[in-house]
Motif scaffolding. Sequence first.
Motif: not given
Length: 310
Positions: A212-222
């Motif tokens: 239902e929801l996917v969250v992608v992190t990118a270190g110090g980026k968005a």
Amino acid sequence: MYLICGEALFDVFATPSGDLTRPDMAARAGGSPFNVAIGLVRQERRSGFLTQLSDDALGQNLWDILAGEGVETDYIQRVPHSTTISLVGQTPAGTPDYAFYSMGADTSLRTEDLPELAADIAGIHFGSYSLVSGETADALHALAHREKARFISLDPNIRPTIEPDPAVWIRRIEALLPVTNLVKVSDEDIGLLYGESDPAEIAARWLSQGAELVVVTAGGKAATAYSAKGTVAVTPPSVDLVDTVGAGDTFQCSLLALLADRVERDDALTALTQAELHSMLTYAATAAAITCTRAGADLPRIAEIKAALG
């Protein structure tokens, strides 16, 4: 209450000293699921832990830490296997690099060891190398499908030194997507799994497969949230970086903490508004940034996060 499933171990941090025969070594309790369970309690949410811990001294230490933090231990089983140890270094990019030794108690859970779950468990979280480690992987896969009526959360948290074949990870992850509500994943992990693929394309694929929801992190980026309603991105605050150990786990438990009331009500994540998603990402990114300001996986308490948010 959330039930967190997976590994608990000791990370050993080694740094050079003046004597080559005696490097400075410091051990810290860890493991991604272990951190998430503790992080939830520090954010004033109930969590329990499902794993097998060794009956050795290190296993007792892990038990004592969990109990002392307030994590519920009813689903922890003690077994006569060793405690897993990982040696933590740094990549040239400054991210943690893990080498695992003595894969032990936390990889010995079997399907027949799975307990019945109490009604007060509203959500279950899975992640990291327990997804691909022998019988434990089979057991947790069976548990997720057995309990698919509850909220299911997933953080792949890839460990290629344990399983170097991306196809194994992809097969395990994609088999869970039809019963998974929330996936949190780093862009680094997406790269390890799918090479140069666009994270947005992978998120869209995972949404089509059931998430239902996917969250992608990118270190110090968005950090970016993907849902049927579109995308929302938030850039984390700048901090004086010590290390990033535990930052992803902090982000994960922060999302779960904010979603806890919704999970208890069994509300769909697809109903989240863009404004709600932006607020969630801001909170989780701020919490993760706090963890980056101190050595090891020392996850923040809710008062620290609120203070940082102003």
